[in-house]
Design a protein around this motif. Structure first.
Motif, PDB file in Angstrom:
ATOM      1  N   LYS A 357       3.992   3.328   0.200  1.00 41.63           N
ATOM      2  CA  LYS A 357       4.627   4.627   0.015  1.00 41.63           C
ATOM      3  C   LYS A 357       5.897   4.797   0.823  1.00 41.63           C
ATOM      4  O   LYS A 357       6.574   5.820   0.719  1.00 41.63           O
ATOM      5  CB  LYS A 357       3.640   5.741   0.372  1.00 41.63           C
ATOM      6  N   ALA A 358       6.247   3.830   1.641  1.00 39.00           N
ATOM      7  CA  ALA A 358       7.442   3.951   2.477  1.00 39.00           C
ATOM      8  C   ALA A 358       8.694   3.604   1.680  1.00 39.00           C
ATOM      9  O   ALA A 358       8.662   2.783   0.740  1.00 39.00           O
ATOM     10  CB  ALA A 358       7.325   3.039   3.695  1.00 39.00           C
ATOM     11  N   LEU A 359       9.809   4.225   2.036  1.00 33.03           N
ATOM     12  CA  LEU A 359      11.106   3.892   1.447  1.00 33.03           C
ATOM     13  C   LEU A 359      11.758   2.777   2.235  1.00 33.03           C
ATOM     14  O   LEU A 359      11.838   2.835   3.463  1.00 33.03           O
ATOM     15  CB  LEU A 359      12.015   5.121   1.427  1.00 33.03           C
ATOM     16  N   ASP A 360      12.229   1.759   1.524  1.00 34.57           N
ATOM     17  CA  ASP A 360      12.914   0.640   2.166  1.00 34.57           C
ATOM     18  C   ASP A 360      14.326   1.069   2.519  1.00 34.57           C
ATOM     19  O   ASP A 360      15.127   1.422   1.639  1.00 34.57           O
ATOM     20  CB  ASP A 360      12.926  -0.568   1.243  1.00 34.57           C
ATOM     21  N   ALA A 361      14.650   1.047   3.826  1.00 34.73           N
ATOM     22  CA  ALA A 361      15.966   1.508   4.266  1.00 34.73           C
ATOM     23  C   ALA A 361      17.085   0.599   3.785  1.00 34.73           C
ATOM     24  O   ALA A 361      18.231   1.047   3.662  1.00 34.73           O
ATOM     25  CB  ALA A 361      16.001   1.598   5.788  1.00 34.73           C
ATOM     26  N   SER A 362      16.798  -0.649   3.486  1.00 34.81           N
ATOM     27  CA  SER A 362      17.847  -1.570   3.061  1.00 34.81           C
ATOM     28  C   SER A 362      18.168  -1.451   1.572  1.00 34.81           C
ATOM     29  O   SER A 362      19.291  -1.723   1.145  1.00 34.81           O
ATOM     30  CB  SER A 362      17.453  -3.013   3.392  1.00 34.81           C
ATOM     31  N   THR A 363      17.184  -1.027   0.766  1.00 35.16           N
ATOM     32  CA  THR A 363      17.407  -0.945  -0.678  1.00 35.16           C
ATOM     33  C   THR A 363      17.252   0.467  -1.238  1.00 35.16           C
ATOM     34  O   THR A 363      17.746   0.756  -2.332  1.00 35.16           O
ATOM     35  CB  THR A 363      16.430  -1.871  -1.422  1.00 35.16           C
ATOM     36  N   GLY A 364      16.548   1.325  -0.520  1.00 35.12           N
ATOM     37  CA  GLY A 364      16.267   2.661  -1.024  1.00 35.12           C
ATOM     38  C   GLY A 364      15.096   2.722  -1.971  1.00 35.12           C
ATOM     39  O   GLY A 364      14.732   3.811  -2.443  1.00 35.12           O
ATOM     40  N   ASN A 365      14.474   1.593  -2.281  1.00 29.73           N
ATOM     41  CA  ASN A 365      13.331   1.560  -3.181  1.00 29.73           C
ATOM     42  C   ASN A 365      12.032   1.831  -2.418  1.00 29.73           C
ATOM     43  O   ASN A 365      11.971   1.745  -1.190  1.00 29.73           O
ATOM     44  CB  ASN A 365      13.246   0.201  -3.882  1.00 29.73           C
ATOM     45  N   THR A 366      10.996   2.107  -3.173  1.00 22.73           N
ATOM     46  CA  THR A 366       9.692   2.376  -2.578  1.00 22.73           C
ATOM     47  C   THR A 366       8.966   1.064  -2.312  1.00 22.73           C
ATOM     48  O   THR A 366       8.915   0.187  -3.178  1.00 22.73           O
ATOM     49  CB  THR A 366       8.856   3.261  -3.509  1.00 22.73           C
ATOM     50  N   ASP A 401      13.724   0.433  15.282  1.00 25.25           N
ATOM     51  CA  ASP A 401      12.860   0.519  14.104  1.00 25.25           C
ATOM     52  C   ASP A 401      13.573  -0.178  12.952  1.00 25.25           C
ATOM     53  O   ASP A 401      14.629   0.269  12.482  1.00 25.25           O
ATOM     54  CB  ASP A 401      12.576   1.979  13.752  1.00 25.25           C
ATOM     55  N   GLN A 402      13.025  -1.307  12.506  1.00 28.51           N
ATOM     56  CA  GLN A 402      13.663  -2.081  11.446  1.00 28.51           C
ATOM     57  C   GLN A 402      13.753  -1.295  10.155  1.00 28.51           C
ATOM     58  O   GLN A 402      14.725  -1.455   9.390  1.00 28.51           O
ATOM     59  CB  GLN A 402      12.889  -3.389  11.222  1.00 28.51           C
ATOM     60  N   ASN A 403      12.790  -0.441   9.888  1.00 29.25           N
ATOM     61  CA  ASN A 403      12.809   0.385   8.681  1.00 29.25           C
ATOM     62  C   ASN A 403      12.672   1.857   9.104  1.00 29.25           C
ATOM     63  O   ASN A 403      11.572   2.422   9.089  1.00 29.25           O
ATOM     64  CB  ASN A 403      11.678  -0.011   7.727  1.00 29.25           C
ATOM     65  N   PRO A 404      13.758   2.507   9.482  1.00 29.00           N
ATOM     66  CA  PRO A 404      13.687   3.882   9.971  1.00 29.00           C
ATOM     67  C   PRO A 404      13.343   4.859   8.848  1.00 29.00           C
ATOM     68  O   PRO A 404      13.501   4.547   7.661  1.00 29.00           O
ATOM     69  CB  PRO A 404      15.096   4.130  10.519  1.00 29.00           C
ATOM     70  N   PRO A 405      12.902   6.068   9.183  1.00 30.45           N
ATOM     71  CA  PRO A 405      12.536   7.065   8.168  1.00 30.45           C
ATOM     72  C   PRO A 405      13.777   7.680   7.532  1.00 30.45           C
ATOM     73  O   PRO A 405      14.894   7.568   8.048  1.00 30.45           O
ATOM     74  CB  PRO A 405      11.749   8.106   8.972  1.00 30.45           C
ATOM     75  N   PRO A 406      13.609   8.341   6.393  1.00 30.80           N
ATOM     76  CA  PRO A 406      14.741   9.030   5.760  1.00 30.80           C
ATOM     77  C   PRO A 406      15.298  10.105   6.698  1.00 30.80           C
ATOM     78  O   PRO A 406      14.553  10.812   7.363  1.00 30.80           O
ATOM     79  CB  PRO A 406      14.130   9.644   4.497  1.00 30.80           C
ATOM     80  N   GLY A 420      22.514  14.631  -2.858  1.00 26.40           N
ATOM     81  CA  GLY A 420      22.811  14.394  -4.257  1.00 26.40           C
ATOM     82  C   GLY A 420      21.944  13.297  -4.837  1.00 26.40           C
ATOM     83  O   GLY A 420      21.251  12.554  -4.125  1.00 26.40           O
ATOM     84  N   VAL A 421      22.000  13.206  -6.153  1.00 24.45           N
ATOM     85  CA  VAL A 421      21.216  12.196  -6.862  1.00 24.45           C
ATOM     86  C   VAL A 421      21.655  10.803  -6.413  1.00 24.45           C
ATOM     87  O   VAL A 421      22.852  10.478  -6.410  1.00 24.45           O
ATOM     88  CB  VAL A 421      21.374  12.356  -8.387  1.00 24.45           C
ATOM     89  N   GLY A 422      20.674   9.969  -6.032  1.00 28.61           N
ATOM     90  CA  GLY A 422      20.976   8.601  -5.609  1.00 28.61           C
ATOM     91  C   GLY A 422      21.473   8.502  -4.186  1.00 28.61           C
ATOM     92  O   GLY A 422      21.850   7.402  -3.742  1.00 28.61           O
ATOM     93  N   ILE A 423      21.496   9.593  -3.453  1.00 30.11           N
ATOM     94  CA  ILE A 423      21.965   9.577  -2.058  1.00 30.11           C
ATOM     95  C   ILE A 423      20.786   9.904  -1.148  1.00 30.11           C
ATOM     96  O   ILE A 423      20.178  10.968  -1.269  1.00 30.11           O
ATOM     97  CB  ILE A 423      23.112  10.576  -1.835  1.00 30.11           C
ATOM     98  N   GLN A 424      20.464   8.996  -0.272  1.00 28.69           N
ATOM     99  CA  GLN A 424      19.418   9.215   0.730  1.00 28.69           C
ATOM    100  C   GLN A 424      19.776   8.415   1.985  1.00 28.69           C
ATOM    101  O   GLN A 424      19.467   7.220   2.083  1.00 28.69           O
ATOM    102  CB  GLN A 424      18.044   8.809   0.215  1.00 28.69           C
TER     103      GLN A 424
END
Length: 443
Positions: A357-366, A401-406, A420-424
């Protein structure tokens, strides 16, 4: 005639006779030892040393007679071992079993007298009558019987003292306030308590940091004269820039002086980094690698469970994440002077599970794969005692933290606005803390 009489008395002395017997028996026993060495030991040694007779083994051009020396050592070892077994173990055990006390001690003068004697030859006291009187007098002197309970300290007088209970408690804090052109307020506080008794140790730590800043923001609008966009004024906007807290409880069970098992529980939050709650627990093994007057080096290996819940965003739900990790820790405490000390440590957590369920900080995918969410905590501190219980400390902490939170919506943003859409965007991977604090030790 007098000389012959004295010589006869000398010969008949027990120690001379015993010495003569010992010399004769020793000579005969020496032949047995030589035969045992020649017939039993030498064939085994010859199988290892190819030169043949090992007692003739020589080394270097100077012809050091190593073989003869070793042979003498072997002879002595065999003789000493046989004498120890025969004389000390066997004969000594028999003597202890058959020996019976033939004397008793006089209660008046403590002189040893024959067991059957009824009068002491030293003080002439009557032993039988005296003993009867000693036993009878307390009976005549007794009144009504009474019963008393022994006090705990009297009962435990012969027992070893209980292990000491070691308490440690300290508090530290720091604050900075600026006014005028720069308006900030920041404060930190922490407490630490530990208790150790025998093989059990319990510790509790808590810390919090909070800060607000007031910054100048431009008021942009059309210029009344030129109708062009321009800065029409400035205003101050206040936002929370630091808001985190942490509590941790830990139990250590020492199985030896340098080895222990540990279990801990943690609860924390960091609103600015996007975490409304971060909790979990740890279990593992701890080992004191070096412990002396100047150094204490500790290493730990264990398992870490973490649960993270994130700051929610408008029109978007961020699911909490569960992380299972392997934990490695190394810490050093060094005594620089009687009043100063240096501490340093590093903790590494390697996620073992896939965080679905985590978001990948490098790709933005789940979804984050195993070993792609490594977390590090490094600390360095210097403490110097100012007075008996008051100290000053300088500390530096690095968190990675290698994969920080949003990243949450920045403070001060108009209510209801979202990315915006596609921006996180995501929070920074590294956080540092440099602090100077006053530390007061209560215990």
């Amino acid at each position: 005639m007098k000389v012959l009489k004295e010589f006869k008395e000398f010969i008949n002395k027990g120690n001379v006779v015993d010495l003569a017997v010992a010399v004769v028996i020793g000579g005969a026993f020496g032949k047995i030892v030589s035969a045992m060495v020649s017939d039993m030991v030498m064939p085994l040694v010859n199988a290892v040393i190819p030169e043949g007779d090992w007692r003739k083994w020589e080394v270097t051009p100077l012809k050091f007679r190593v073989g003869d020396f070793l042979g003498t050592v072997v002879d002595f070892t065999i003789v000493a071992f046989v004498v120890f077994i025969v004389m000390v173990k066997i004969v000594g055990t028999l003597n202890r079993k058959t020996a019976t006390p033939e004397t008793k001690q006089c209660p008046e003068c403590l002189e040893n007298v024959p067991k059957a004697a009824r009068r002491c030859r030293a003080c002439t006291s009557v032993l039988t009558v005296l003993a009867l009187m000693l036993f009878a007098l307390p009976a005549f002197a007794q009144g009504n019987p009474s019963f008393t309970f022994g006090k705990p300290e009297e009962i435990k007088a012969g027992a070893p003292p209980p292990p000491p209970v070691e308490w440690k408690a300290l508090a530290k804090g720091g604050m900075s306030i600026t006014t005028g052109n720069s308006q900030t307020t920041n404060g930190t506080a922490a407490v630490s308590v530990s208790r150790r008794e025998s093989n059990n140790k319990f510790s509790f730590d808590a810390a919090a940091a909070y800060g607000r800043s007031s910054v100048l923001a431009a008021q942009v609008g059309p210029d009344p004269t030129t109708s062009m966009q321009a800065v029409l004024g400035v205003e101050r906007k206040t936002a929370t820039t630091t808001n985190n807290w942490l509590t941790k409880a830990r139990y250590d069970r020492f199985v030896t002086a340098n080895n222990s098992g540990y279990a801990s529980a943690l609860a924390a939050a960091d609103q600015i980094a996007g975490k409304t709650f971060a909790g979990g627990g740890q279990v593992g093994y701890s080992r004191q690698l070096v412990k002396n007057d100047l150094h204490l080096l500790v290493s730990e290996l264990g398992y870490d469970f973490s649960y993270e819940r994130y700051v929610q965003q408008p029109m978007r739900t961020l699911d909490p994440v569960t992380i299972h990790s392997a934990r490695l820790f190394v810490g050093e405490t060094m005594k620089l002077t009687p009043a100063s000390g240096l501490t340093g440590s590093i903790e590494a957590l390697f996620n073992l599970n896939r965080e679905g369920k985590a978001l990948d900080a490098s790709t933005g995918n789940t979804g984050v794969s195993a070993f792609h969410d490594t977390r590090l905590v490094a600390k360095l501190g210097l403490t110097t005692t100012l007075f008996a219980r008051l100290s000053v400390g300088l500390g530096f902490t690095l968190r990675y933290d290698q994969n920080p939170p949003p990243r949450p919506i920045p403070p001060g943003t108009a209510a209801g606005l979202m990315y915006g859409v596609g921006i996180q965007p995501f929070s920074d991977k590294s956080d540092t803390l440099t602090e100077a604090t006053l530390i007061y030790t209560f215990i």
